[in-house]
Design an enzyme around this catalytic site. Structure first.
Site, PDB file in Angstrom:
ATOM      1  N   PHE A  76      67.537  55.674  -0.975  1.00 26.93           N
ATOM      2  CA  PHE A  76      68.822  55.877  -1.883  1.00 26.93           C
ATOM      3  C   PHE A  76      70.421  55.570  -0.931  1.00 26.93           C
ATOM      4  CE2 PHE A  76      66.119  59.131  -3.439  1.00 26.93           C
ATOM      5  CZ  PHE A  76      65.850  59.571  -4.402  1.00 26.93           C
ATOM      6  N   ASN A  97      73.919  45.482   4.644  1.00 26.99           N
ATOM      7  CA  ASN A  97      73.592  46.770   4.300  1.00 26.99           C
ATOM      8  C   ASN A  97      71.885  47.090   2.896  1.00 26.99           C
ATOM      9  OD1 ASN A  97      74.203  49.258   5.953  1.00 26.99           O
ATOM     10  ND2 ASN A  97      76.425  47.755   5.436  1.00 26.99           N
ATOM     11  N   TYR A 137      78.105  43.325  -5.116  1.00 26.64           N
ATOM     12  CA  TYR A 137      76.432  44.687  -4.883  1.00 26.64           C
ATOM     13  C   TYR A 137      76.255  44.692  -6.199  1.00 26.64           C
ATOM     14  CZ  TYR A 137      75.495  49.587  -6.880  1.00 26.64           C
ATOM     15  OH  TYR A 137      74.885  50.465  -7.270  1.00 26.64           O
ATOM     16  N   LYS A 193      71.654  44.461  -5.343  1.00 23.59           N
ATOM     17  CA  LYS A 193      70.319  45.313  -5.541  1.00 23.59           C
ATOM     18  C   LYS A 193      69.379  44.307  -6.261  1.00 23.59           C
ATOM     19  CE  LYS A 193      71.838  49.410  -4.849  1.00 23.59           C
ATOM     20  NZ  LYS A 193      70.905  50.675  -3.730  1.00 23.59           N
ATOM     21  N   PHE A 204      72.925  53.445 -15.257  1.00 23.38           N
ATOM     22  CA  PHE A 204      73.866  53.888 -15.849  1.00 23.38           C
ATOM     23  C   PHE A 204      74.764  54.240 -14.672  1.00 23.38           C
ATOM     24  CE2 PHE A 204      73.751  51.095 -18.804  1.00 23.38           C
ATOM     25  CZ  PHE A 204      71.972  50.222 -18.476  1.00 23.38           C
ATOM     26  N   PHE A 228      92.016  52.878 -16.014  1.00 22.18           N
ATOM     27  CA  PHE A 228      92.231  51.756 -16.067  1.00 22.18           C
ATOM     28  C   PHE A 228      91.911  51.159 -17.480  1.00 22.18           C
ATOM     29  CE2 PHE A 228      90.105  52.487 -11.466  1.00 22.18           C
ATOM     30  CZ  PHE A 228      91.501  53.459 -10.480  1.00 22.18           C
ATOM     31  N   ARG A 269      81.283  53.788 -21.354  1.00 22.41           N
ATOM     32  CA  ARG A 269      80.046  54.393 -20.116  1.00 22.41           C
ATOM     33  C   ARG A 269      78.435  55.632 -20.776  1.00 22.41           C
ATOM     34  NH1 ARG A 269      82.285  50.817 -19.395  1.00 22.41           N
ATOM     35  NH2 ARG A 269      82.847  49.673 -17.490  1.00 22.41           N
ATOM     36  N   GLY A 287      86.139  43.284 -12.916  1.00 25.32           N
ATOM     37  CA  GLY A 287      85.113  43.208 -13.453  1.00 25.32           C
ATOM     38  C   GLY A 287      84.673  45.025 -14.356  1.00 25.32           C
TER      39      GLY A 287
HETATM   40  N1  UFG Z   1      87.781  54.596 -14.726  1.00 21.60           N
HETATM   41  C1  UFG Z   1      89.585  55.174 -14.641  1.00 21.60           C
HETATM   42  N2  UFG Z   1      90.199  55.754 -13.372  1.00 21.60           N
HETATM   43  C2  UFG Z   1      89.634  55.396 -12.199  1.00 21.60           C
HETATM   44  C3  UFG Z   1      88.084  55.854 -12.118  1.00 21.60           C
HETATM   45  C4  UFG Z   1      87.400  55.168 -13.462  1.00 21.60           C
HETATM   46  O1  UFG Z   1      89.627  54.600 -16.192  1.00 21.60           O
HETATM   47  O2  UFG Z   1      90.587  56.296 -11.610  1.00 21.60           O
HETATM   48  C5  UFG Z   1      87.159  53.629 -15.648  1.00 21.60           C
HETATM   49  C6  UFG Z   1      86.446  53.021 -15.605  1.00 21.60           C
HETATM   50  O3  UFG Z   1      87.163  51.928 -15.280  1.00 21.60           O
HETATM   51  C7  UFG Z   1      85.021  52.961 -15.664  1.00 21.60           C
HETATM   52  C8  UFG Z   1      85.081  54.639 -16.200  1.00 21.60           C
HETATM   53  O4  UFG Z   1      85.749  55.077 -15.330  1.00 21.60           O
HETATM   54  O5  UFG Z   1      85.280  52.370 -17.592  1.00 21.60           O
HETATM   55  C9  UFG Z   1      83.685  54.703 -15.009  1.00 21.60           C
HETATM   56  O6  UFG Z   1      83.968  54.414 -13.649  1.00 21.60           O
HETATM   57  P1  UFG Z   1      83.375  54.942 -12.620  1.00 21.60           P
HETATM   58  O7  UFG Z   1      83.992  54.828 -11.563  1.00 21.60           O
HETATM   59  O8  UFG Z   1      83.381  56.322 -11.871  1.00 21.60           O
HETATM   60  O9  UFG Z   1      82.142  53.987 -12.412  1.00 21.60           O
HETATM   61  P2  UFG Z   1      81.675  52.373 -12.927  1.00 21.60           P
HETATM   62  O10 UFG Z   1      80.940  52.130 -14.535  1.00 21.60           O
HETATM   63  O11 UFG Z   1      82.364  51.388 -12.405  1.00 21.60           O
HETATM   64  O12 UFG Z   1      80.452  52.663 -11.727  1.00 21.60           O
HETATM   65  C10 UFG Z   1      79.003  53.422 -11.650  1.00 21.60           C
HETATM   66  C11 UFG Z   1      78.676  53.095 -10.838  1.00 21.60           C
HETATM   67  C12 UFG Z   1      78.918  52.182  -9.894  1.00 21.60           C
HETATM   68  C13 UFG Z   1      78.288  50.768 -10.509  1.00 21.60           C
HETATM   69  C14 UFG Z   1      78.648  50.488 -12.001  1.00 21.60           C
HETATM   70  C15 UFG Z   1      77.553  49.367 -12.563  1.00 21.60           C
HETATM   71  O13 UFG Z   1      79.218  54.035 -10.352  1.00 21.60           O
HETATM   72  O14 UFG Z   1      78.401  52.237  -8.836  1.00 21.60           O
HETATM   73  O15 UFG Z   1      78.613  51.371 -12.269  1.00 21.60           O
HETATM   74  O16 UFG Z   1      76.516  49.915 -12.423  1.00 21.60           O
HETATM   75  F1  UFG Z   1      78.339  50.172  -9.582  1.00 21.60           F
END
Ligand code: UFG
Length: 325
Positions: free
Chosen positions: A74, A93, A142, A146, A170, A209, A222, A285
């Protein structure tokens, strides 16, 4: 039968939940963690060895000193933006150190490996829900780190018989239903903990965002999956490897997509608190929609997520977040 498992990164968010579950199921656990982002007090069972998974001498002492029936891994850096700014850190890493761990496993005859992979291996989805055969086209270091490890695992299995399961998470979320453990990243970048910190008054507001995505409310969708359900899938993967069945890669998600606005609304309902929201630009991204097709995990591993309601995921995360000082 009780087994001995080495949990690398067992002081982190998902790893610490895994350690607790393994111990509950009667397995012996050793944790290897450098505590760079994990927490000593999150290791609720077993022995903690503080050290670096890329330290071959340490691994030789650890794996040579006692018998392990499996390694679960992990320990990784997980921030997409950081990986773009500092790619070498991710390849060092997440790839190089993992290769050192795998070489040590081969040298000491540990033949079962469970790897924390990610939906980020797919990149911008060509179809949703995403099944495991979807093309792998990661769009940042990232995700590439993986996917590189997944490819290494396939080669090591073919050449040396090192058997493994890669679990493509996910959006891992939630917290220990018993309230002992939760998410503690610093800095926190994940949506649910940020929203709950705003609910707790520890953060002024949460920024959405992007509000111009091609989704029903303009915000990203998501697939949030409870950390306890992730851990159950890991246990099933281990049992499969121990039974001698083939490994492979499995998506872990509930198959339900929730938008950022829906997550915030759910958090308002669950917490009963006001949550201030700002609308901001898109984060680089971020795909519009990431939702898992997890049929393979259900059919092959027999995985049955128990906490698949977003309310439950948020409620467990809130119990943890609101109990913190
Ligand atoms: N988001 C916001 N505001 C914030 C934080 C997130 O609107 O302050 C949005 C992001 O844009 C995204 C959603 O909330 O649409 C979820 O964002 P997270 O950062 O919680 O999660 P991600 O989907 O970006 O990331 C997750 C994992 C990562 C991994 C990614 C792809 O946490 O480690 O899925 O697998 F890289």
């Amino acid at each position: 039968m009780a087994r001995h498992v080495l949990v690398v990164g067992g002081a982190g968010y998902i790893g610490s939940h895994m350690v607790a579950l393994l111990a509950e199921r009667g397995h012996a656990v050793t944790v290897l963690d450098d505590l760079s982002s994990g927490h000593r007090d999150a290791v609720l069972a077993g022995e903690l060895v503080v050290g670096d998974l890329g330290d071959r001498a340490l691994l030789d002492a650890l794996l040579g000193g006692r018998r392990f029936d499996a390694v679960m891994h992990f320990a990784a850096r997980i921030q997409v933006a950081e990986s773009v700014a500092q790619p070498a850190r991710y390849y060092r890493n997440n790839v190089a150190a993992t290769l050192t761990l795998l070489e040590a496993m081969l040298a000491h005859g540990v033949g079962a490996f469970v790897f924390s992979s990610t939906a980020a291996v797919y990149g911008e989805p060509q179809r949703v829900p995403i099944d495991e055969d979807h093309p792998k086209a990661p769009v940042n270091p990232y995700g590439r780190s993986k996917w590189m490890v997944e490819q290494m695992l396939a080669d090591l299995e073919a050449a040396h018989g090192l058997r493994s399961v890669s679990l493509r998470y996910f959006n891992a979320a939630g917290a220990d239903p018993a309230g002992r453990l939760g998410e503690r990243h610093d800095p926190e970048t994940h949506l649910i903990p940020l929203v709950l910190q705003a609910a707790a008054g520890r953060r002024e507001a949460v920024t959405v965002f992007g509000t111009d995505y091609d989704t029903h409310d303009g915000t990203c969708i998501r697939d949030y999956v409870h950390v306890a359900d992730l851990c159950e899938a890991h246990l099933l993967a281990l049992e499969r490897l121990w039974a001698g069945a083939p490994g492979g890669a499995f998506n872990l998600g509930n198959g339900n997509g929730f938008s950022v606005r829906e997550v915030i609304e759910t958090a308002r309902r669950v917490t009963g608190r006001a949550i201030r929201v700002r609308e901001g630009p898109r984060r680089a991204g971020d795909p519009a929609r990431l939702v898992a097709d997890s049929r393979r995990a259900r059919e092959v591993l027999g995985w049955r997520p128990r906490h698949d309601a977003l309310e439950t995921i948020v409620a467990h995360a809130w119990a943890w977040e609101s109990a913190r000082a």
